[in-house]
Write a protein that holds these residues in place. Structure first.
Motif, mmCIF file in Angstrom:
data_model
loop_
_atom_site.group_PDB
_atom_site.id
_atom_site.type_symbol
_atom_site.label_atom_id
_atom_site.label_comp_id
_atom_site.label_asym_id
_atom_site.label_seq_id
_atom_site.Cartn_x
_atom_site.Cartn_y
_atom_site.Cartn_z
ATOM 1 N N CYS A 143 3.002 3.797 2.958
ATOM 2 C CA CYS A 143 4.316 4.296 2.490
ATOM 3 C C CYS A 143 4.286 5.791 2.620
ATOM 4 O O CYS A 143 5.363 6.346 3.366
ATOM 5 N N HIS A 144 3.397 6.522 2.147
ATOM 6 C CA HIS A 144 3.343 7.852 2.342
ATOM 7 C C HIS A 144 3.094 8.396 3.743
ATOM 8 O O HIS A 144 3.997 9.311 4.311
ATOM 9 N N THR A 170 7.238 7.788 -13.912
ATOM 10 C CA THR A 170 6.160 6.545 -13.314
ATOM 11 C C THR A 170 5.565 5.712 -14.275
ATOM 12 O O THR A 170 5.469 4.575 -14.132
ATOM 13 N N TYR A 186 8.841 4.858 -5.635
ATOM 14 C CA TYR A 186 8.123 5.876 -5.152
ATOM 15 C C TYR A 186 9.094 6.460 -3.799
ATOM 16 O O TYR A 186 8.834 7.722 -3.771
ATOM 17 N N CYS A 236 0.810 -1.272 0.108
ATOM 18 C CA CYS A 236 -0.108 0.000 0.075
ATOM 19 C C CYS A 236 0.938 1.333 -0.095
ATOM 20 O O CYS A 236 1.586 1.470 1.015
ATOM 21 N N LEU A 237 0.790 2.137 -0.953
ATOM 22 C CA LEU A 237 1.605 3.478 -1.169
ATOM 23 C C LEU A 237 0.910 4.195 -0.236
ATOM 24 O O LEU A 237 1.912 5.258 0.338
ATOM 25 N N VAL A 266 7.372 0.487 -5.086
ATOM 26 C CA VAL A 266 7.625 0.997 -3.866
ATOM 27 C C VAL A 266 9.200 1.578 -3.719
ATOM 28 O O VAL A 266 9.233 2.716 -3.157
ATOM 29 N N TYR A 323 -2.097 0.211 -4.214
ATOM 30 C CA TYR A 323 -1.269 -0.863 -3.852
ATOM 31 C C TYR A 323 -0.314 -1.037 -5.095
ATOM 32 O O TYR A 323 -0.682 -0.872 -6.208
ATOM 33 N N ALA A 324 1.197 -1.264 -4.845
ATOM 34 C CA ALA A 324 2.253 -1.308 -5.860
ATOM 35 C C ALA A 324 3.119 -2.416 -5.819
ATOM 36 O O ALA A 324 3.173 -2.784 -4.549
ATOM 37 N N LEU A 383 0.272 -1.810 -10.483
ATOM 38 C CA LEU A 383 -0.269 -0.981 -9.633
ATOM 39 C C LEU A 383 -1.777 -1.027 -9.955
ATOM 40 O O LEU A 383 -2.478 -1.413 -10.770
ATOM 41 N N PRO A 411 0.699 9.566 -3.083
ATOM 42 C CA PRO A 411 0.939 8.659 -4.314
ATOM 43 C C PRO A 411 0.184 8.960 -5.638
ATOM 44 O O PRO A 411 0.725 8.989 -6.475
#
Length: 238
Positions: free
Chosen positions: A25-26, A46, A83, A21-22, A80, A74-75, A62, A37
């Motif tokens: 991550c963010h 990207t 990003y 999940c980006l 990831v 989700y990536a 993605l 994201p």
């Protein structure tokens, strides 16, 4: 992976296909609005990277889930990494360490300050560069080095960079691609702008004429000693 990924104390959710999940991550990066994201996804580089990964893997790199507790973007792991590098070298280093800890089953090291992380991420000593140059002299005949190093500006072709890193060319380009240094554009390798800005890569554009007589430009990627050393560190070759 049975264990869950955690970055700087934030648990990163995964979907049914194992993508990460980006949005989480963010959040782990500090949650700044400029690093959302949704902004990164629409970046042209990207999009090119997503297309390249999907062409190789044959499955979506993605995806988005709307509604419910699992909502988010989700990536795959490669995205990831990309990003995280887009956000900052410091956060990129933390993501690398988090994935390493997940694979080895080790507990990630305590978080360092932003200044300490940046210093570690960008630290390449003069001694390391000189050692790399010495390895180049051993790995390639002097005539080949003189021919393939771009002038006297310290730029190395992909082939010579691979030799300096003690990797086959195919392995070197795969590693550089997987770690967000280079990407394919119209069948030619090109370098990501953040790697150029960081001094890891350099791109020269050679003019040519297409079938219609229009002038076009073909990219040629070069690595700097700093870039070669950085990639070797990431891939753990030395």
């Amino acid at each position: 992976m049975n264990a869950s990924l955690s970055i700087l104390g934030t648990k990163i959710r995964q979907d049914a296909e194992g993508r990460f999940c980006l949005n989480d991550c963010h959040k782990a990066s500090g949650g700044e609005n400029k690093n959302r994201p949704s902004i990164w996804v629409y970046n042209s580089q990207t999009k090119a990277l997503i297309a390249e990964i999907q062409a190789e893997a044959g499955i979506p790199a993605l995806t988005s889930i709307k509604g419910g507790n699992a909502s988010g973007t989700y990536a795959c792991k490669e995205l990831v990494y990309a990003y995280a590098m887009w956000i900052s070298p410091a956060f990129h280093l933390q993501v690398i360490r988090a994935f390493d800890a997940l694979v080895t089953g080790q507990i990630a090291a305590p978080a360092l300050s932003e200044q300490e992380i940046v210093a570690q991420a960008l630290q390449i000593t003069v001694r390391q560069v000189e050692e790399l140059k010495a390895e180049n002299a051993i790995l390639a005949p002097k005539a080949e080095v003189a021919e393939k190093i771009a002038g006297s500006d310290g730029l190395y072709t992909l082939n010579l960079s691979a030799k300096a890193a003690q990797m086959p060319l195919s392995q070197f380009t795969r590693a550089a691609h997987a770690n967000g240094f280079i990407f394919k554009q119209n069948g030619k390798w090109n370098a990501y702008s953040d790697k150029v800005k960081a001094g890891y890569c350099y791109v020269k554009f050679h003019p040519y004429r297409d079938r219609d007589g229009d002038e076009r430009f073909s990219p040629q990627v070069f690595f700097t000693p700093k870039g070669i050393t950085r990639l070797v560190k990431i891939t753990g070759q030395h």
